[in-house]
Scaffold this motif. Structure first.
Motif, mmCIF file in Angstrom:
data_model
loop_
_atom_site.group_PDB
_atom_site.id
_atom_site.type_symbol
_atom_site.label_atom_id
_atom_site.label_comp_id
_atom_site.label_asym_id
_atom_site.label_seq_id
_atom_site.Cartn_x
_atom_site.Cartn_y
_atom_site.Cartn_z
ATOM 1 N N MET A 1 0.844 -1.188 -0.094
ATOM 2 C CA MET A 1 -0.049 -0.064 0.087
ATOM 3 C C MET A 1 0.950 1.118 -0.036
ATOM 4 O O MET A 1 1.899 1.333 0.764
ATOM 5 C CB MET A 1 -0.893 -0.101 1.268
ATOM 6 N N THR A 2 0.662 2.243 -0.666
ATOM 7 C CA THR A 2 1.215 3.542 -0.796
ATOM 8 C C THR A 2 0.157 4.776 -0.800
ATOM 9 O O THR A 2 -0.903 4.551 -0.877
ATOM 10 C CB THR A 2 2.065 3.527 -2.031
ATOM 11 N N THR A 3 0.713 5.930 -0.621
ATOM 12 C CA THR A 3 0.054 7.094 -0.649
ATOM 13 C C THR A 3 0.563 7.877 -1.827
ATOM 14 O O THR A 3 1.729 7.897 -2.094
ATOM 15 C CB THR A 3 0.026 7.820 0.607
ATOM 16 N N GLU A 4 -0.348 8.831 -2.377
ATOM 17 C CA GLU A 4 0.244 9.767 -3.011
ATOM 18 C C GLU A 4 -0.765 11.154 -3.051
ATOM 19 O O GLU A 4 -2.027 11.117 -2.688
ATOM 20 C CB GLU A 4 -0.129 9.215 -4.776
ATOM 21 N N GLN A 5 -0.173 12.088 -3.388
ATOM 22 C CA GLN A 5 -0.827 13.486 -3.378
ATOM 23 C C GLN A 5 -0.394 14.289 -4.362
ATOM 24 O O GLN A 5 0.925 14.551 -4.579
ATOM 25 C CB GLN A 5 -0.483 14.012 -2.028
ATOM 26 N N LEU A 6 -1.309 15.048 -5.269
ATOM 27 C CA LEU A 6 -0.798 16.111 -6.181
ATOM 28 C C LEU A 6 -0.450 17.148 -5.483
ATOM 29 O O LEU A 6 -0.820 17.685 -4.510
ATOM 30 C CB LEU A 6 -2.189 16.367 -6.968
ATOM 31 N N ILE A 7 0.762 17.688 -6.146
ATOM 32 C CA ILE A 7 1.272 18.824 -5.602
ATOM 33 C C ILE A 7 0.307 19.869 -5.698
ATOM 34 O O ILE A 7 -0.495 20.207 -6.454
ATOM 35 C CB ILE A 7 2.306 19.255 -6.832
ATOM 36 N N GLY A 8 0.205 20.878 -4.713
ATOM 37 C CA GLY A 8 -0.698 21.770 -4.257
ATOM 38 C C GLY A 8 -2.099 21.156 -3.667
ATOM 39 O O GLY A 8 -3.011 22.108 -3.295
ATOM 40 N N GLN A 9 -2.217 20.186 -3.549
ATOM 41 C CA GLN A 9 -3.424 19.319 -3.048
ATOM 42 C C GLN A 9 -3.590 19.448 -1.464
ATOM 43 O O GLN A 9 -2.382 19.181 -0.883
ATOM 44 C CB GLN A 9 -3.680 17.973 -3.564
ATOM 45 N N GLU A 10 -4.404 20.122 -1.020
ATOM 46 C CA GLU A 10 -4.604 20.179 0.499
ATOM 47 C C GLU A 10 -5.333 18.891 0.976
ATOM 48 O O GLU A 10 -6.147 18.176 0.272
ATOM 49 C CB GLU A 10 -5.207 21.246 1.025
#
Length: 64
Positions: A1-10
């Motif tokens: 399992m991994t996590t990801e977040q778009l740049i600038g996403q709060e």
């Protein structure tokens, strides 16, 4: 399992669950991405990400 977040996403990141399952003649890759809410999911889909992923997986399959 991994996590990801778009740049600038709060807010909280998306959770990625990748499963590899042996099948006749190869391996089945299943990727489930769980977004923190429908708004984030729709924003990500609007980027064209799904089409890009499909193209990448089709290309990978063609060389395997």
């Amino acid at each position: 399992m991994t996590t990801e977040q778009l740049i600038g996403q709060e807010g909280p990141p998306a959770i990625n669950e990748l499963t590899l399952t042996p099948v006749d003649g190869g391996t089945l890759l299943t990727l489930v991405i769980t977004y923190p809410d429908a708004t984030v999911r729709e924003s990500v889909l609007a980027t064209g990400m799904a089409d890009g992923m499909e193209t990448s997986y089709a290309r990978l399959e063609s060389v395997m």
